[in-house]
Design a protein around this motif. Structure first.
Motif, mmCIF file in Angstrom:
data_model
loop_
_atom_site.group_PDB
_atom_site.id
_atom_site.type_symbol
_atom_site.label_atom_id
_atom_site.label_comp_id
_atom_site.label_asym_id
_atom_site.label_seq_id
_atom_site.Cartn_x
_atom_site.Cartn_y
_atom_site.Cartn_z
ATOM 1 N N VAL A 118 0.998 -7.651 -11.087
ATOM 2 C CA VAL A 118 -0.161 -6.797 -10.876
ATOM 3 C C VAL A 118 -0.375 -6.638 -9.380
ATOM 4 O O VAL A 118 -0.418 -7.630 -8.641
ATOM 5 C CB VAL A 118 -1.430 -7.399 -11.533
ATOM 6 C CG1 VAL A 118 -2.653 -6.560 -11.188
ATOM 7 C CG2 VAL A 118 -1.246 -7.518 -13.036
ATOM 8 N N GLN A 147 -0.678 -0.312 -19.976
ATOM 9 C CA GLN A 147 -0.282 -0.658 -18.614
ATOM 10 C C GLN A 147 -0.049 0.572 -17.750
ATOM 11 O O GLN A 147 0.591 0.498 -16.706
ATOM 12 C CB GLN A 147 0.989 -1.516 -18.664
ATOM 13 C CG GLN A 147 0.789 -2.825 -19.419
ATOM 14 C CD GLN A 147 2.024 -3.714 -19.369
ATOM 15 O OE1 GLN A 147 3.004 -3.401 -18.714
ATOM 16 N NE2 GLN A 147 1.963 -4.832 -20.068
ATOM 17 N N SER A 148 -0.567 1.705 -18.149
ATOM 18 C CA SER A 148 -0.392 2.928 -17.375
ATOM 19 C C SER A 148 -1.676 3.245 -16.619
ATOM 20 O O SER A 148 -2.783 2.942 -17.067
ATOM 21 C CB SER A 148 -0.023 4.092 -18.302
ATOM 22 O OG SER A 148 -1.041 4.309 -19.257
ATOM 23 N N GLY A 149 -1.530 3.887 -15.451
ATOM 24 C CA GLY A 149 -2.677 4.293 -14.661
ATOM 25 C C GLY A 149 -3.336 3.125 -13.943
ATOM 26 O O GLY A 149 -2.858 1.992 -13.962
ATOM 27 N N ASP A 150 -4.475 3.392 -13.303
ATOM 28 C CA ASP A 150 -5.222 2.355 -12.593
ATOM 29 C C ASP A 150 -6.024 1.514 -13.568
ATOM 30 O O ASP A 150 -6.612 2.008 -14.534
ATOM 31 C CB ASP A 150 -6.167 2.988 -11.569
ATOM 32 C CG ASP A 150 -5.403 3.634 -10.416
ATOM 33 O OD1 ASP A 150 -4.267 3.175 -10.153
ATOM 34 O OD2 ASP A 150 -5.923 4.583 -9.805
ATOM 35 N N LEU A 151 -6.086 0.209 -13.305
ATOM 36 C CA LEU A 151 -6.775 -0.736 -14.176
ATOM 37 C C LEU A 151 -7.798 -1.511 -13.346
ATOM 38 O O LEU A 151 -7.732 -1.558 -12.117
ATOM 39 C CB LEU A 151 -5.760 -1.695 -14.816
ATOM 40 C CG LEU A 151 -4.607 -1.034 -15.596
ATOM 41 C CD1 LEU A 151 -3.555 -2.077 -15.949
ATOM 42 C CD2 LEU A 151 -5.141 -0.370 -16.873
ATOM 43 N N ARG A 152 -8.719 -2.168 -14.033
ATOM 44 C CA ARG A 152 -9.745 -2.986 -13.379
ATOM 45 C C ARG A 152 -9.504 -4.455 -13.730
ATOM 46 O O ARG A 152 -9.104 -4.787 -14.851
ATOM 47 C CB ARG A 152 -11.155 -2.575 -13.840
ATOM 48 C CG ARG A 152 -11.486 -1.098 -13.755
ATOM 49 C CD ARG A 152 -11.469 -0.569 -12.334
ATOM 50 N NE ARG A 152 -12.451 -1.231 -11.488
ATOM 51 C CZ ARG A 152 -12.696 -0.886 -10.232
ATOM 52 N NH1 ARG A 152 -12.005 0.113 -9.673
ATOM 53 N NH2 ARG A 152 -13.596 -1.519 -9.517
ATOM 54 N N GLN A 173 -9.657 -3.024 -8.390
ATOM 55 C CA GLN A 173 -8.808 -2.005 -8.997
ATOM 56 C C GLN A 173 -7.353 -2.335 -8.704
ATOM 57 O O GLN A 173 -7.002 -2.693 -7.581
ATOM 58 C CB GLN A 173 -9.153 -0.619 -8.436
ATOM 59 C CG GLN A 173 -8.331 0.518 -9.047
ATOM 60 C CD GLN A 173 -8.775 1.879 -8.537
ATOM 61 O OE1 GLN A 173 -9.971 2.161 -8.430
ATOM 62 N NE2 GLN A 173 -7.817 2.719 -8.220
ATOM 63 N N GLY A 174 -6.484 -2.218 -9.704
ATOM 64 C CA GLY A 174 -5.064 -2.532 -9.517
ATOM 65 C C GLY A 174 -4.190 -1.747 -10.464
ATOM 66 O O GLY A 174 -4.672 -0.890 -11.222
ATOM 67 N N ARG A 175 -2.912 -2.080 -10.416
ATOM 68 C CA ARG A 175 -1.963 -1.416 -11.297
ATOM 69 C C ARG A 175 -0.838 -2.377 -11.655
ATOM 70 O O ARG A 175 -0.601 -3.366 -10.942
ATOM 71 C CB ARG A 175 -1.385 -0.175 -10.625
ATOM 72 C CG ARG A 175 -0.525 -0.460 -9.412
ATOM 73 C CD ARG A 175 -0.007 0.802 -8.750
ATOM 74 N NE ARG A 175 0.908 0.481 -7.652
ATOM 75 C CZ ARG A 175 2.222 0.274 -7.803
ATOM 76 N NH1 ARG A 175 2.764 0.334 -9.031
ATOM 77 N NH2 ARG A 175 2.973 -0.019 -6.762
ATOM 78 N N ILE A 176 -0.144 -2.074 -12.757
ATOM 79 C CA ILE A 176 0.999 -2.879 -13.171
ATOM 80 C C ILE A 176 2.207 -2.489 -12.324
ATOM 81 O O ILE A 176 2.567 -1.322 -12.236
ATOM 82 C CB ILE A 176 1.304 -2.676 -14.672
ATOM 83 C CG1 ILE A 176 0.080 -3.029 -15.515
ATOM 84 C CG2 ILE A 176 2.511 -3.517 -15.076
ATOM 85 C CD1 ILE A 176 -0.380 -4.467 -15.373
#
Length: 621
Positions: free
Chosen positions: A582, A600-605, A565-568
């Motif tokens: 990232v 690119q908003s919120g948490d991403l996988r 799990q990551g974020r921009i």
């Protein structure tokens, strides 16, 4: 001009008006005596002038001032050079004492001279009193009073001469005396010439010291004083005319020479590209032509201690400002003392040779072209310059039409090519470049880097580039030495160093991203200091060992099924390419913008491809 610019200019003019008025007031005062003297020409007592005595006095002043100026020139130029360049103790005291006559009243100077050369002094008795009341006495008085004008000018002129010109001249084979008379003195000469003119005028008009030391024969100032005492103002104008005439002639010559210099045209075109290079012959790979050195130099609190024995000819030394990379280059060139170590080129031990005998080409940041020499003179300057080689490189580097231009009339690219041609006329086997493109804008820097790379393929010399730009090092070198604070951090082939930096600091200096340290865990995972576990396909690494790792930007892919799990965290631009930062478990990675997720908003996988994770033993592990 825009309206805003016009308003700004008007405000600046308004604010400067008080300064203009002050300057104009002083100018009026300085011009007023000359204007006031004009009506006196018709009222002067021309019939009562003793022209024989007048012209005799003029002749004495001209001759004595000329002799004194010649004496001042012979001693003042070396003294000015010594004061400018010497670091000996007491040099400041010497500089102060030799300038004291400027602060002393002329009569006081005359009294001091009587203590030294008067008829009752030891030196005066040795010469039978001939040093006073004689032409010799006039010369001695004028020399004492006028010498500081030249000394000050010479000292300032030599201080202003960049020592790099002397360094370059040394690497082109010239010994110290040749460097002084052919490089340093010609560059400083315009300022010295001005000081020489001031010294002559001061000697010509000297009265106070002269009247004390040598009342006879009459010099023009002393004779003017005598006539004034006997006849008053009506007799003054005929005596003042020679002095005024000489002053006017000097002023006209000064204005004329300044105007002539201002008419020089400066070339503003770029002209940075090399002409198309077609190698005259294939350069053979001479395995014996290899540079090796160990350099140690202590400069106060800083100590340089590096050694390197590369196996190729195209080399680069990279490091931050103040790391010692330029000092290492100067040690190789013989321009700095090597406290302990060696420098060899093939079988030749350069470390035992002075710079003028090392047969090298040294190019500082601005290429070290001598400002008073044309292109043709630059190429003929090396002591062993080959005329046929000079003609070849002139044509080959597109310099044929520039042979009569001075460096200030050349573009940066043209200056670089002239410096290269000058070095190559010696058939040198070692070319040293100190930050050759640091002062250039990016487009021009790229063009010149490509030009130099093309030339490297043609010549068989060893080239060493000092730079802080990792891209420049990668382009122009096959091997690289990374240094910081005078110590070597890593050395090796460019591909190896850039692929596997020894430490995080090396990676930072090379501008590398997605690099870190970690511990190898079971299952081929690498654990970072933040707890992130990276997959790695390399199974040869021992569990528990400390390693460096690098993740390819293409190994990170945004997907809903991703295990991480990551974020921009932001975006960046490097070399024209856009990257997205990232953040995953406290570690920041850069991925290509085209591979970034659309949203690119919120948490991403994210997924991390184990084949895109490279690991190697950490330095010292």
């Amino acid at each position: 001009m825009t309206q805003a610019a016009q308003v700004t200019a008007q405000v600046a003019v308004k604010r400067s008006q008080p300064l203009w008025w002050l300057g104009a007031l002083l100018a009026v005062y300085l011009c007023a005596p000359f204007v006031a003297s004009i009506p006196q020409i018709g009222q002067a007592d021309w019939a009562g002038v003793d022209w024989h005595a007048t012209w005799s006095a003029v002749g004495v002043s001209v001759a004595s001032a000329s002799v004194a100026t010649f004496v001042i020139l012979l001693g003042g130029v070396p003294l000015g050079y010594w004061l400018a360049r010497s670091r000996a103790r007491g040099i400041a005291l010497v500089g102060f004492v030799v300038q004291l006559p400027l602060a002393l009243p002329p009569l006081t100077s005359g009294v001091l001279l009587l203590f030294l050369i008067g008829p009752y002094s030891g030196i005066g008795q040795l010469f039978g009193g001939s040093l006073t009341d004689s032409f010799t006495g006039i010369v001695l008085a004028e020399t004492f009073v006028a010498a500081p004008f030249l000394i000050v000018a010479a000292r300032s002129a030599f201080t202003a001469v960049d020592p790099v010109y002397d360094d370059v001249a040394a690497t082109l084979g010239h010994h110290a005396a040749s460097r002084f008379f052919r490089v340093t003195l010609p560059i400083a000469w315009p300022a010295i010439r001005a000081g020489l003119a001031l010294a002559w005028l001061r000697a010509f008009g000297e009265f106070g010291a002269t009247v004390m030391v040598a009342y006879h024969p009459y010099s023009l100032p002393v004779y003017t004083y005598v006539v004034f005492g006997g006849q008053g103002l009506p007799a003054m104008m005929p005596l003042l005319l020679p002095t005024l005439g000489i002053a006017i002639i000097c002023a006209v010559l000064s204005v004329y020479s300044r105007g002539a210099r201002s008419t020089l045209t400066v070339n503003l075109d770029n002209g940075d590209e090399l002409t198309s290079i077609t190698p005259a012959a294939t350069v053979s790979d001479n395995a014996e032509l290899r540079l090796a050195f160990a350099a140690r130099r202590c400069l106060g609190a800083f100590t340089l201690d590096v050694s390197w024995q590369p196996q190729t000819r195209r080399l680069a030394i990279i490091g931050p400002s103040g790391s010692g990379k330029s000092l290492a280059l100067r040690i190789i060139a013989g321009l700095e003392r090597n406290d302990a170590g060696f420098v060899t080129l093939g079988a030749t031990h350069l470390g035992t040779l002075p710079p003028e005998r090392r047969q090298i080409g040294y190019m500082p940041q601005d290429y070290g072209l001598f400002p008073h020499m044309t292109v043709a003179q630059q190429l003929a300057f090396p002591v062993d310059a080959d005329t046929a080689s000079a003609r070849y490189w002139l044509a080959h580097l597109g310099l044929d039409a520039l042979t009569q231009r001075l460096p200030r009339e050349l573009s940066f690219g043209q200056r670089q090519r002239v410096a290269l041609a000058r070095a190559l006329t010696r058939h040198t086997q070692l070319l040293l470049f100190d930050e050759p493109f640091a002062a250039l804008d990016t487009p021009r820097r790229r063009r010149l880097q490509q030009s130099l790379r093309a030339l490297q393929r043609e010549v068989g010399a060893v080239t060493v580039i000092v730079t802080h730009d990792p891209d420049e090092a990668a382009l122009l070198a096959d091997e690289v030495l990374v240094i910081e604070q005078g110590r070597a951090l890593q050395a090796g082939a460019v591909a190896d160093v850039f692929q596997q930096p020894a430490t995080l600091r090396v990676a930072e200096l090379l501008g590398l991203h997605n690099v870190g340290e970690g511990i190898v865990r079971a299952g081929g995972m690498i654990e970072t200091s933040t707890g992130l576990r990276l997959p790695c396909a390399d199974t040869s690494l021992a569990v528990g060992s400390r390693v460096m790792w690098r993740v390819s930007p293409r190994a990170l892919v945004a997907t809903q099924e991703g295990a991480w799990q990551g974020r921009i965290a932001g975006t960046s631009l490097r070399h024209g390419d856009r990257y997205v930062a990232v953040e995953i478990a406290g570690v920041t990675f850069d991925i290509a913008a085209e591979d970034a997720p659309a949203s690119q908003s919120g948490d991403l996988r994210f997924t991390i491809d184990a084949n895109g994770v490279l690991a190697w033993p950490a330095h010292g592990a």
